[in-house]
Write a protein that holds these residues in place. Structure first.
Motif, short mmCIF file in Angstrom:
data_model
loop_
_atom_site.label_atom_id
_atom_site.label_comp_id
_atom_site.label_asym_id
_atom_site.label_seq_id
_atom_site.Cartn_x
_atom_site.Cartn_y
_atom_site.Cartn_z
N GLY A 85 -25.03 10.89 2.77
CA GLY A 85 -24.82 12.28 2.34
C GLY A 85 -23.89 12.34 1.14
O GLY A 85 -24.19 13.00 0.14
N ASN A 86 -22.78 11.62 1.21
CA ASN A 86 -21.83 11.62 0.10
C ASN A 86 -22.46 11.08 -1.18
O ASN A 86 -22.19 11.58 -2.27
N SER A 87 -23.29 10.06 -1.03
CA SER A 87 -23.95 9.50 -2.21
C SER A 87 -24.93 10.51 -2.81
O SER A 87 -25.11 10.55 -4.03
N LEU A 88 -25.55 11.30 -1.94
CA LEU A 88 -26.44 12.35 -2.45
C LEU A 88 -25.65 13.37 -3.27
O LEU A 88 -26.08 13.81 -4.33
N LEU A 89 -24.46 13.74 -2.75
CA LEU A 89 -23.61 14.69 -3.49
C LEU A 89 -23.29 14.16 -4.87
O LEU A 89 -23.40 14.86 -5.88
N ALA A 90 -22.90 12.86 -4.91
CA ALA A 90 -22.53 12.24 -6.19
C ALA A 90 -23.72 12.21 -7.13
O ALA A 90 -23.58 12.48 -8.33
N MET A 91 -24.91 11.90 -6.58
CA MET A 91 -26.10 11.81 -7.41
C MET A 91 -26.42 13.17 -8.05
O MET A 91 -26.62 13.26 -9.26
N TYR A 92 -26.45 14.22 -7.24
CA TYR A 92 -26.78 15.54 -7.79
C TYR A 92 -25.72 16.01 -8.77
O TYR A 92 -26.01 16.69 -9.76
N SER A 93 -24.47 15.63 -8.51
CA SER A 93 -23.41 16.00 -9.44
C SER A 93 -23.63 15.32 -10.79
O SER A 93 -23.47 15.94 -11.85
N LYS A 94 -24.06 14.05 -10.77
CA LYS A 94 -24.34 13.36 -12.05
C LYS A 94 -25.54 13.98 -12.76
O LYS A 94 -25.62 13.96 -13.98
N PHE A 95 -26.48 14.50 -11.98
CA PHE A 95 -27.64 15.18 -12.59
C PHE A 95 -27.25 16.54 -13.18
O PHE A 95 -28.05 17.18 -13.84
N GLY A 96 -26.04 16.98 -12.88
CA GLY A 96 -25.63 18.31 -13.33
C GLY A 96 -26.17 19.40 -12.44
O GLY A 96 -26.22 20.56 -12.82
N LYS A 97 -26.63 19.03 -11.23
CA LYS A 97 -27.21 20.02 -10.33
C LYS A 97 -26.27 20.29 -9.16
O LYS A 97 -26.49 19.81 -8.04
N MET A 98 -25.23 21.05 -9.46
CA MET A 98 -24.24 21.32 -8.42
C MET A 98 -24.81 22.25 -7.34
O MET A 98 -24.33 22.25 -6.21
N ASP A 99 -25.84 23.04 -7.70
CA ASP A 99 -26.44 23.91 -6.69
C ASP A 99 -27.09 23.06 -5.59
O ASP A 99 -26.96 23.35 -4.40
N MET A 100 -27.76 21.96 -6.01
CA MET A 100 -28.37 21.07 -5.02
C MET A 100 -27.29 20.35 -4.20
O MET A 100 -27.41 20.20 -2.99
N ALA A 101 -26.23 19.92 -4.91
CA ALA A 101 -25.14 19.23 -4.21
C ALA A 101 -24.57 20.16 -3.14
O ALA A 101 -24.30 19.73 -2.01
N LYS A 102 -24.43 21.42 -3.51
CA LYS A 102 -23.86 22.38 -2.56
C LYS A 102 -24.77 22.55 -1.33
O LYS A 102 -24.28 22.63 -0.20
N LYS A 103 -26.09 22.56 -1.58
CA LYS A 103 -27.03 22.68 -0.47
C LYS A 103 -26.88 21.52 0.50
O LYS A 103 -26.85 21.69 1.72
N VAL A 104 -26.83 20.30 -0.08
CA VAL A 104 -26.67 19.11 0.76
C VAL A 104 -25.36 19.19 1.53
O VAL A 104 -25.30 18.94 2.74
N PHE A 105 -24.30 19.58 0.81
CA PHE A 105 -22.96 19.67 1.41
C PHE A 105 -22.96 20.62 2.61
O PHE A 105 -22.44 20.32 3.68
N ASP A 106 -23.58 21.79 2.41
CA ASP A 106 -23.60 22.80 3.49
C ASP A 106 -24.38 22.32 4.71
O ASP A 106 -24.11 22.73 5.83
N ARG A 107 -25.37 21.45 4.47
CA ARG A 107 -26.20 20.96 5.59
C ARG A 107 -25.60 19.78 6.32
O ARG A 107 -26.09 19.38 7.36
N MET A 108 -24.55 19.17 5.73
CA MET A 108 -24.02 17.93 6.33
C MET A 108 -23.43 18.19 7.70
O MET A 108 -22.56 19.05 7.85
N PRO A 109 -23.88 17.46 8.72
CA PRO A 109 -23.34 17.66 10.07
C PRO A 109 -21.89 17.16 10.17
O PRO A 109 -21.12 17.63 10.99
N GLU A 110 -21.57 16.18 9.31
CA GLU A 110 -20.22 15.63 9.35
C GLU A 110 -19.74 15.44 7.92
O GLU A 110 -20.48 14.95 7.08
N ARG A 111 -18.52 15.92 7.65
CA ARG A 111 -17.98 15.73 6.29
C ARG A 111 -16.65 15.03 6.40
O ARG A 111 -15.86 15.33 7.28
N ASP A 112 -16.41 14.10 5.48
CA ASP A 112 -15.08 13.48 5.46
C ASP A 112 -14.40 13.81 4.13
O ASP A 112 -14.91 14.59 3.32
N LEU A 113 -13.25 13.19 3.90
CA LEU A 113 -12.48 13.50 2.70
C LEU A 113 -13.28 13.22 1.43
O LEU A 113 -13.23 13.97 0.45
N THR A 114 -14.06 12.13 1.45
CA THR A 114 -14.87 11.79 0.28
C THR A 114 -15.86 12.91 -0.05
O THR A 114 -16.08 13.20 -1.22
#
Length: 723
Positions: free
Chosen positions: A186-215
């Motif tokens: 999940g975290n790697s997906l966030l980083a990937m979309y952020s590099k693509f400049g697609k923070m909206d997608m990153a946010k979608k992934v983030f909101d769906r994550m069942p578990e989030r850590d500091l990273t």
DNA sequence: GTAGGGTTAG
């Protein structure tokens, strides 16, 4: 430094001459670390080899690993041992030696998932993104299914390559395989979309994550900053606190970038205090460097310097941050001083240092320092670095020496599009549009496809030289022949080109026909053309647009006021001035630089602070007298005050470029070229006076103003009075 | 036995 600026070098520069120069910047000496012989000579068991390899992998001890490798070959331990071979391949991959890892990888018949993963990881983390993806596909075709360890590296490769479509497809695979809920994936997906400049997608992934850590939070914070939304970074940080997480070094690094972007000094200080209180910088040099960078971005050089001086754990990046900081805060001299100090303290500069130092040189036209730095670059082996070479091309041309730019360009082993662009821009800056066009054609003939940057340079070159037909032809060929969509910068160049040549209506029509909304820069180009050709009506229209889009840019107010003054519409001049006062804007004072024996002298308008002021003003008086005998009559239209003619004439003789010329005439031998840099545009009367002085005193004067170069020689200027 | 986020220039 004496003797460096021999006319011969500047006319016929060569690398051998530079190699022979005395060392002007002290060079450092190196000690090489010898690796201790810790590998025993008696054969080790495979169990011992395995555990030793593991600890060497953890420590990334490449040299010792190599020794162990040869030990295992000579003892036959490695033969038919898939387990050890796999570990060894992973070891080389971790150390970044992918060629060696691949040789062993190819020899292993039974490849397990760990082996595939370690190779994919190795390629992905060492910049071989395409190879990483190719291997991933190969693995699938062998029937090996990826796992939650595979995807982070594959996603990293997609992100770094910026291949959005493939990234999306990998994301789909992740969902199908059921790995999306893995926090690492999940975290790697966030980083990937952020590099693509697609923070909206990153946010979608983030909101769906069942578990989030500091990273996860840190990735969202740094992603927001990198994608130009520092305020969002602080909002995410606030939510992170509410979720009960505490910031670590990575969080603070993200926030410091946000602080730097917003120049929010108070917030930066608070973070600094937090870092000190929790003793975080002790273990993290990134944090130290980020704090230096933050203070520089907040224009707080005193704080940056104080912090820098107080730190014991400084590395090259720390020096680089401060050096570039001074340069950005218009203290290039301090930047150069700091570079000398760095070298004398034995800290080895890298290519970033040199690019920054050259940037400082070109800001203050320090040609002598540039030559000295060039000599250092050759001696330290940075000559072949494309970034350093490109900077040298730009700096030499901005310091007035195109011959040296060309020499560096010709000797570059690897010419990038940016190098070509720098060369064309250099010729453009000197008004040599025809030569620039000829280089542009060389490029095309050699099969090199120009990019946006190259087109900007060549269009600017055409504009400075008044090559209207050629510029228009190139602009239209962009899309048609090279499939490059003209951007805002290119429109701005074309408006400038047309406007300067007096085709004001055509320039205006071009702006009106644009598909995207024109920027303030584009209207500014039209405005300055209107001032040049005294079209008040169109100037007022353009100025209105510029004021709306860029209300703090004092230049455009001055431009309009200048036009009114030229038309002697003093009431309107006063209206614009009042507007400037109401907005609290200030016109930057005019000043000129001149370098003499490695010391850069700066003159302000009417400067009386120089220790040679009596001689300078006496020289000016003499020059004025002799020029008047010569038939010179002041052109007071550049004086924008409603005062008596005589007062206007006196004001002209206070202009900083004249002070600098007088200073140069007093302090240099006859025949020496005078090189001056001005922070604003040279005024019409100074242009005339410089031409006359070049004839009267038999001196070549090379003057750089904010837009271009003027070479004054034998009473005329290289710009042909077109500027 | 493997993993994700972090500093300087252009």
């Amino acid at each position: 430094m004496n003797g460096i600026l021999t006319p011969n070098f500047l006319k016929y520069p060569n690398t051998n001459y530079l190699k022979k120069l005395p060392i002007l910047i002290p060079t450092c000496t190196y000690t090489t670390t010898q690796f201790a012989e810790t590998v025993p000579t008696s054969p080790l068991t495979s169990l011992q080899c395995g555990s030793m390899l593991q600890s060497l992998t953890n420590a990334k001890s490449y040299k010792l690993g190599q020794q162990l490798h040869s030990h295992m070959i000579s003892c036959g331990t490695l033969r038919n041992n898939t387990y050890l071979s796999t570990k060894l391949s992973a070891f080389y991959a971790i150390c970044g030696h992918m060629d060696q890892a691949k040789v062993i990888f190819d020899q292993i018949v039974l490849k397990n998932l760990f082996l595939w993963n370690s190779m994919i990881r190795g390629y992905s983390c060492n910049g071989f993104h395409v190879k990483s993806l190719v291997l991933y596909r190969e693995m699938m075709s062998f029937g090996q299914k990826p796992d939650n360890f595979t995807y982070p590296f594959v996603q990293k490769a997609c992100g770094d390559l910026g291949i959005v479509e493939i990234g999306r497809r990998v994301h789909c695979e992740v969902v199908v395989c059921g790995f999306e809920s893995d926090v690492y994936v999940g975290n790697s997906l966030l980083a990937m979309y952020s590099k693509f400049g697609k923070m909206d997608m990153a946010k979608k992934v983030f909101d769906r994550m069942p578990e989030r850590d500091l990273t996860s939070w840190n990735t969202m914070i740094s992603g927001s900053v990198k994608n130009g939304d520092p305020r969002e970074a602080f909002l995410v940080f606030g939510m992170m606190g509410k979720a009960g997480l505490v910031a670590d070094s990575a969080t603070l690094l993200g926030l410091l970038s946000a602080v730097a972007d917003l120049a929010a000094l108070e917030m930066g200080r608070a973070i600094h205090a937090y870092v000190v209180h929790n003793n975080l910088a002790r273990f993290n040099s990134f944090l130290i460097n980020s704090l230096i960078e933050m203070y520089c971005s907040c224009n707080s050089m005193v704080a940056a310097r104080r912090f820098f001086e107080g730190e014991t754990k400084k590395d090259t990046v720390s020096w680089n941050s401060l050096i570039s900081g001074y340069s950005k805060n218009t203290d290039s001299l301090e930047s150069l001083r700091l570079f000398c100090q760095m070298v004398s303290e034995g800290v080895r500069p890298d290519q970033v240092t040199l690019v920054s130092v050259l940037g400082a040189c070109d800001q203050i036209t320090a040609l002598q320092f540039t030559i000295s730095a060039h000599s250092y670059i050759i001696k330290q082996g940075f000559e072949a670095n494309p970034m350093v070479g490109t900077s040298l091309i730009g700096t030499y041309s901005k310091c007035g020496n195109l011959v040296c730019s060309l020499m560096v360009f010709n000797e570059m082993p690897e010419k990038t599009l940016v190098s070509w662009s720098a060369l064309l821009a250099g010729y453009g800056l000197h008004g040599k549009g025809r030569e620039a066009l000829s280089f542009f054609h060389d490029m095309i003939v050699n099969g090199i496809t120009p990019d946006e940057g190259v087109f900007t340079s060549i269009l600017t070159a055409c504009s400075h030289a008044g090559l209207v037909g050629e510029g228009k032809e190139i602009f239209h060929s962009m899309k048609r022949t090279y499939n490059v969509q003209p951007g805002l910068a290119h429109y701005s160049c074309l408006v400038d080109l047309l406007g300067r040549a007096g085709h004001l209506d055509e320039a205006y029509e071009l702006i009106k026909a644009m598909e995207v909304k024109p920027t303030g820069d584009i209207w500014t180009a039209l405005l300055s053309a209107c001032r040049l050709h005294r079209n008040v009506e169109l100037a007022e229209l353009s100025a209105q647009r510029v004021f709306e889009m860029n209300p703090r840019g004092v230049g455009s107010y001055i431009c309009l006021s200048n036009l009114y003054a030229a038309e002697k519409r003093w009431d309107d001049v006063e209206k614009v001035r009042a507007l400037v006062r109401r907005k609290g804007l200030k016109k930057p004072p005019g000043f000129s630089f001149i370098e003499l024996d490695k010391v850069v002298h700066r003159f302000l308008v009417g400067d009386k602070s120089h220790k040679q002021k009596e001689d300078i003003y006496a020289k000016l008086k003499e020059l004025r007298h002799r020029l008047e005998e010569f038939g010179y009559k002041s052109d007071t239209s550049s004086v924008l005050y409603d005062v008596e003619e005589e007062v206007k004439e006196n004001m002209l003789w206070d202009h900083s470029e004249r002070l600098a010329i007088a200073f140069a005439l007093i302090n240099t031998r006859s025949g020496t070229i005078i090189r001056i840099t001005k922070n604003l545009r040279v005024c019409g009367d100074c242009h005339t006076v410089s031409k006359l002085i070049s004839r009267l005193m038999c001196r070549e004067i090379i003057m750089r103003d904010i837009r271009r170069f003027h070479h004054f020689k034998d009473g005329s200027c290289s710009c042909g009075d077109y500027w």
